[in-house]
Design a protein around this motif. Structure first.
Motif, PDB file in Angstrom:
ATOM      1  N   TRP A 435      81.035   6.271  25.636  1.00  0.00           N
ATOM      2  CA  TRP A 435      80.522   7.537  25.091  1.00  0.00           C
ATOM      3  C   TRP A 435      81.573   8.196  24.197  1.00  0.00           C
ATOM      4  CZ3 TRP A 435      76.448  10.510  24.255  1.00  0.00           C
ATOM      5  CH2 TRP A 435      76.649  11.871  24.035  1.00  0.00           C
ATOM      6  N   ASN A 436      82.808   8.309  24.698  1.00  0.00           N
ATOM      7  CA  ASN A 436      83.855   8.966  23.928  1.00  0.00           C
ATOM      8  C   ASN A 436      84.127   8.245  22.622  1.00  0.00           C
ATOM      9  OD1 ASN A 436      84.307  10.988  25.683  1.00  0.00           O
ATOM     10  ND2 ASN A 436      85.998   9.972  26.748  1.00  0.00           N
ATOM     11  N   GLU A 437      84.224   6.911  22.715  1.00  0.00           N
ATOM     12  CA  GLU A 437      84.640   6.157  21.537  1.00  0.00           C
ATOM     13  C   GLU A 437      83.509   6.052  20.522  1.00  0.00           C
ATOM     14  OE1 GLU A 437      87.480   4.374  20.676  1.00  0.00           O
ATOM     15  OE2 GLU A 437      88.624   5.253  22.312  1.00  0.00           O
ATOM     16  N   ALA A 438      82.325   5.615  20.996  1.00  0.00           N
ATOM     17  CA  ALA A 438      81.269   5.297  20.033  1.00  0.00           C
ATOM     18  C   ALA A 438      80.508   6.535  19.593  1.00  0.00           C
ATOM     19  CB  ALA A 438      80.298   4.286  20.639  1.00  0.00           C
ATOM     20  N   PHE A 439      80.361   7.503  20.482  1.00  0.00           N
ATOM     21  CA  PHE A 439      79.478   8.615  20.146  1.00  0.00           C
ATOM     22  C   PHE A 439      80.242   9.900  19.837  1.00  0.00           C
ATOM     23  CE2 PHE A 439      76.868   5.690  22.506  1.00  0.00           C
ATOM     24  CZ  PHE A 439      75.693   5.687  21.784  1.00  0.00           C
ATOM     25  N   TRP A 440      81.268  10.195  20.625  1.00  0.00           N
ATOM     26  CA  TRP A 440      81.840  11.533  20.602  1.00  0.00           C
ATOM     27  C   TRP A 440      82.920  11.696  19.531  1.00  0.00           C
ATOM     28  CZ3 TRP A 440      79.535  15.472  22.492  1.00  0.00           C
ATOM     29  CH2 TRP A 440      80.222  16.660  22.743  1.00  0.00           C
ATOM     30  N   LYS A 441      83.850  10.726  19.465  1.00  0.00           N
ATOM     31  CA  LYS A 441      84.974  10.891  18.527  1.00  0.00           C
ATOM     32  C   LYS A 441      84.480  10.819  17.085  1.00  0.00           C
ATOM     33  CE  LYS A 441      86.669   6.332  17.305  1.00  0.00           C
ATOM     34  NZ  LYS A 441      86.384   5.130  18.023  1.00  0.00           N
ATOM     35  N   ASN A 442      85.339  11.267  16.157  1.00  0.00           N
ATOM     36  CA  ASN A 442      84.925  11.229  14.763  1.00  0.00           C
ATOM     37  C   ASN A 442      84.912   9.799  14.264  1.00  0.00           C
ATOM     38  OD1 ASN A 442      84.560  13.972  14.432  1.00  0.00           O
ATOM     39  ND2 ASN A 442      86.769  14.284  14.115  1.00  0.00           N
ATOM     40  N   ASN A 443      84.076   9.567  13.274  1.00  0.00           N
ATOM     41  CA  ASN A 443      83.986   8.235  12.718  1.00  0.00           C
ATOM     42  C   ASN A 443      85.320   7.848  12.089  1.00  0.00           C
ATOM     43  OD1 ASN A 443      83.256   5.868  11.554  1.00  0.00           O
ATOM     44  ND2 ASN A 443      81.295   6.640  10.805  1.00  0.00           N
ATOM     45  N   PRO A 444      85.926   6.706  12.530  1.00  0.00           N
ATOM     46  CA  PRO A 444      87.243   6.336  12.002  1.00  0.00           C
ATOM     47  C   PRO A 444      87.203   6.010  10.523  1.00  0.00           C
ATOM     48  CG  PRO A 444      86.338   4.568  13.333  1.00  0.00           C
ATOM     49  CD  PRO A 444      85.440   5.742  13.504  1.00  0.00           C
ATOM     50  N   GLU A 445      86.081   5.486  10.041  1.00  0.00           N
ATOM     51  CA  GLU A 445      85.992   5.199   8.620  1.00  0.00           C
ATOM     52  C   GLU A 445      84.947   6.128   8.025  1.00  0.00           C
ATOM     53  OE1 GLU A 445      85.255   0.932   8.359  1.00  0.00           O
ATOM     54  OE2 GLU A 445      86.489   0.829  10.153  1.00  0.00           O
ATOM     55  N   LYS A 446      84.800   6.018   6.723  1.00  0.00           N
ATOM     56  CA  LYS A 446      83.703   6.742   6.100  1.00  0.00           C
ATOM     57  C   LYS A 446      82.393   6.143   6.603  1.00  0.00           C
ATOM     58  CE  LYS A 446      86.043   9.593   3.716  1.00  0.00           C
ATOM     59  NZ  LYS A 446      86.226  10.736   4.632  1.00  0.00           N
ATOM     60  N   ILE A 447      81.336   6.900   6.434  1.00  0.00           N
ATOM     61  CA  ILE A 447      80.032   6.398   6.864  1.00  0.00           C
ATOM     62  C   ILE A 447      79.770   5.054   6.192  1.00  0.00           C
ATOM     63  CG2 ILE A 447      77.553   6.862   6.801  1.00  0.00           C
ATOM     64  CD1 ILE A 447      78.329   9.841   6.877  1.00  0.00           C
ATOM     65  N   PRO A 448      79.317   4.053   6.966  1.00  0.00           N
ATOM     66  CA  PRO A 448      79.138   2.715   6.403  1.00  0.00           C
ATOM     67  C   PRO A 448      78.192   2.696   5.204  1.00  0.00           C
ATOM     68  CG  PRO A 448      78.257   2.904   8.646  1.00  0.00           C
ATOM     69  CD  PRO A 448      79.058   4.104   8.388  1.00  0.00           C
ATOM     70  N   ALA A 449      78.220   1.580   4.532  1.00  0.00           N
ATOM     71  CA  ALA A 449      77.467   1.431   3.277  1.00  0.00           C
ATOM     72  C   ALA A 449      76.043   1.959   3.429  1.00  0.00           C
ATOM     73  CB  ALA A 449      77.436  -0.040   2.889  1.00  0.00           C
ATOM     74  N   LYS A 450      75.515   2.429   2.335  1.00  0.00           N
ATOM     75  CA  LYS A 450      74.312   3.231   2.423  1.00  0.00           C
ATOM     76  C   LYS A 450      73.124   2.500   3.032  1.00  0.00           C
ATOM     77  CE  LYS A 450      72.972   7.272   0.020  1.00  0.00           C
ATOM     78  NZ  LYS A 450      73.189   8.033  -1.186  1.00  0.00           N
ATOM     79  N   GLU A 451      72.965   1.214   2.668  1.00  0.00           N
ATOM     80  CA  GLU A 451      71.770   0.513   3.150  1.00  0.00           C
ATOM     81  C   GLU A 451      71.818   0.304   4.663  1.00  0.00           C
ATOM     82  OE1 GLU A 451      73.894  -0.637   1.048  1.00  0.00           O
ATOM     83  OE2 GLU A 451      74.546  -2.695   1.475  1.00  0.00           O
ATOM     84  N   LEU A 452      73.012   0.415   5.259  1.00  0.00           N
ATOM     85  CA  LEU A 452      73.102   0.255   6.706  1.00  0.00           C
ATOM     86  C   LEU A 452      72.521   1.464   7.428  1.00  0.00           C
ATOM     87  CD1 LEU A 452      76.627  -1.219   7.338  1.00  0.00           C
ATOM     88  CD2 LEU A 452      74.471  -2.386   6.987  1.00  0.00           C
ATOM     89  N   VAL A 453      72.708   2.622   6.820  1.00  0.00           N
ATOM     90  CA  VAL A 453      72.336   3.832   7.537  1.00  0.00           C
ATOM     91  C   VAL A 453      70.860   4.127   7.301  1.00  0.00           C
ATOM     92  CG1 VAL A 453      72.860   6.244   7.906  1.00  0.00           C
ATOM     93  CG2 VAL A 453      74.655   4.666   7.264  1.00  0.00           C
ATOM     94  N   ALA A 454      70.054   3.735   8.280  1.00  0.00           N
ATOM     95  CA  ALA A 454      68.641   4.053   8.211  1.00  0.00           C
ATOM     96  C   ALA A 454      68.296   4.753   9.508  1.00  0.00           C
ATOM     97  CB  ALA A 454      67.823   2.772   8.055  1.00  0.00           C
TER      98      ALA A 454
END
Lengths: 511, 115
Positions: A435-454
């Protein structure tokens, strides 16, 4: 002949053949598989209803009377397992529509490979699983094990990547060893009693003069089924193979396959090997404590979501075996309840992991983050099974742990109660880690490439979201309304603790 | 006859365990085949070895009166051999794939999926 008893074995075979004939047409395969899986759920619920109203159902293959032919037996425990396996089948059927395609997850070549055999193999595997649940004959159980193993070998190595081939190699080796142990045990049992029908064995084993031999044989079965169930110290194959295949295959393996081993353990150690409970079940008791503890410690050092969850399978298997080892009606009911809850929750967590990979880009929880902001609904869908796995009331995991621990308290096994509760706490720790790593903490990189985010409900992800919601709803309904589920588990435990019911039905009720 | 078979089975089991514990993956697979054969022979021997007495009921009689060979262990072994044959075929293809992807015949090098 009672057709409903063999329907859960025959129907997946038919569905497998249908999907095999449609193998050039992916779309048709998907549709046929979803419809077929839905029909399978109806068949299994019908079987459950008939078992609940009429008691244990028996059919003799070829109408050979009981100890001579192969008996197919559906008692409450078998019916529960068949219902859960068909519900899982439906969830995976829907999930596969989205998860098995879309160019960014798999290359075209891999998609082609999957087209060749994914759906037919999946259905043949269900046939093997249901066969193992329903058979009343020990050698027949070996055959069903082989059916499900061979399909699982191929499913595991379907993509042919280096990781998968290595994982499959370990899985195949250890399972062949387990099969050899099973065969040796079957051979010895046959020479002692002259029968392999489980009900007949239950009658004849107490009459055997050389009871120490029976105990030796029971250890062969403990090792063989223990390898399949991944108990301590025979679990090393699991975390090194379950994280390699596509996530839908991981989910069905995590949910069902180890539980076939647990089912067989419970079956033989409540029906056949009950002549020296003080010895055999004490061994199982200590194995269960070690399984719980080592499994959860293994999870603590991992960062790949699938590997964390794989280690948790081991730790949870410990609780089920714990229930078996305590060997009171409440404990067995607790173990059966635990299996019902665990399959749903564990498979759901794997499905959520697949969706996290889809929207976050990785299974490695260090590399994803901030999902609670971008996908709040997914975060909730993760929390329900995760907290349930850790045993937070009022979710289903709380009740299953409650029944097992209560049974242990009644027997005054305080140290083991302490281990069980400590493992619950450590489970919560690993779930919090995800929960802490995947959901709670800030994204370590920029939001992944646009087509991934649906979005979760967008066209490419909707079929991955539906089964997650479905399974989360089942978890919630077990959690908030445990009474009917407990009653069924209790009934299964009553039948398991009084083998004479089973024996009379199988041997007396020749049709 | 039982005595000879028992020695043979013991030999097969020890050979199987020796081969399984080797690092070479090809020898591992050979060891697993030995193990399966040993298990099959074990079932065969445990079903009592009786020579030249087919389990047939004599004409006019309703029961088998004398000691006859038990056909069931042989049926079990036949099933197990067929299954073992299919599994062996699969494992041979698998080790060929393993060899292609790892490049050495050494099970100690198969660490990728454990990390």
């Amino acid at each position: 002949m009672n057709a409903i008893v063999i329907a859960p074995i025959v129907f997946p075979l038919i569905l497998g053949l249908i999907t095999l004939t449609l193998w050039q047409n992916r779309k048709m395969q998907e549709i046929a598989n979803v419809i077929g899986s839905a029909v399978m759920v109806l068949i299994s619920i019908l079987l459950m209803k008939m078992v609940l109203s009429d008691g244990i159902l028996v059919t003799q293959a070829g109408n050979w009377p009981a100890p001579f032919g192969i008996s197919i037996v559906a008692d409450t425990f078998s019916a529960i397992m068949v219902v859960i396996s068909s519900v899982m089948g439906l969830a995976i059927a829907i999930y596969s529509i989205s998860s098995m395609k879309n160019g960014f997850v798999l290359s075209d070549m891999l998609q082609k490979r999957q087209q060749f055999g994914y759906y037919p193999l999946l259905n043949i595997m269900y046939m093997g699983i249901n066969g193992a649940f329903l058979t009343g004959d020990l050698f027949n159980m070996y055959v069903w094990f082989e059916v499900l193993l061979i399909s699982s070998f191929i499913l595991l190595s379907l993509d042919g990547t280096k990781l998968q081939i290595e994982g499959t190699f370990k899985y195949v080796t250890i399972n062949l060893l387990s099969s050899a142990f099973f065969l040796i045990g079957v051979g010895f049992l046959y020479s002692l009693t002259g029968t392999l029908n489980m009900a007949d064995l239950a009658v004849k084993i107490p009459q055997v003069e050389n009871q120490s031999m029976v105990t030796v044989i029971s250890m062969f079965f403990l090792v063989s089924f223990g390898i399949k169930a991944a108990i301590f110290p025979l679990f090393f194959w699991l975390p090194s193979s379950y994280h390699t295949p596509p996530i839908s295959i991981s989910a069905i393996f995590a949910g069902m396959l180890t539980k076939v081993g647990v089912y067989s353990l419970i079956r033989v150690f409540t029906l056949i090997f009950i002549t020296d409970v003080a010895y055999t079940h004490t061994i199982i008791l200590w194995i269960s404590a070690l399984t719980m503890f080592v499994g959860v410690l293994g999870a603590a050092s991992q960062y790949d979501m699938r590997r964390i969850l794989s280690f948790h399978i081991i730790s949870q298997i410990g609780y089920m075996i714990f229930g078996l080892a305590l060997f009171t009606p409440l404990a067995i009911a607790g173990a059966v309840f635990y299996i019902m809850h665990h399959i749903i929750v564990k498979a759901n967590l794997f499905l959520v992991a697949g969706l996290v990979k889809r929207v976050g880009g990785s299974y490695d929880i260090r590399k994803v983050g901030g999902l609670v902001n971008t996908y709040p609904f997914l975060a909730v869908m993760f929390l329900i099974p995760a907290l349930s796995l850790a045993g937070i009331p009022p979710l289903s995991g709380f009740w299953s742990k409650f029944f097992v621990v209560k049974a242990a308290l009644e027997l005054q096994e305080y140290f083991l109660v302490f281990v069980a509760l400590l493992v619950g706490l450590l489970t919560l720790y690993s779930m919090t880690k995800i929960w802490n790593e995947a959901f709670w903490k800030n994204n370590p990189e920029k939001i992944p490439a646009k087509e991934l985010v649906a979005g979760l409900f967008s066209k490419q992800n909707i079929f991955m979201t539906i089964p997650i919601i479905l399974l989360a709803l089942i978890t919630l309904s077990i959690g908030f309304n445990p009474e009917p589920f407990y009653q069924i588990a209790d009934r299964a435990a009553h039948e398991l603790m009084n083998p004479s019911i089973y024996i009379n039905k199988v041997l007396g009720g020749a049709q | 006859m039982e005595f000879l078979l028992a020695i043979l089975i013991g030999g097969l089991f020890s050979a199987a365990i020796y081969m399984i514990l080797r690092r070479s993956i090809i020898k591992l697979i050979i060891g697993l085949s030995f193990l399966a054969h040993a298990a099959n022979l074990l079932i065969f021997t445990l079903g009592r070895v009786i020579r030249g007495k087919a389990p047939l009921i004599q004409e006019g009689s309703k029961h088998i009166t004398e000691t006859v060979a038990d056909p069931l262990p042989q049926a079990l072994i036949l099933t197990a051999i067929v299954i073992g044959f299919g599994v062996t075929a699969f494992t041979i293809v698998l080790i060929q794939q393993v060899y292609q992807s790892v490049g050495v015949d050494d099970s100690d090098k198969l660490k990728a999926s454990d990390q």
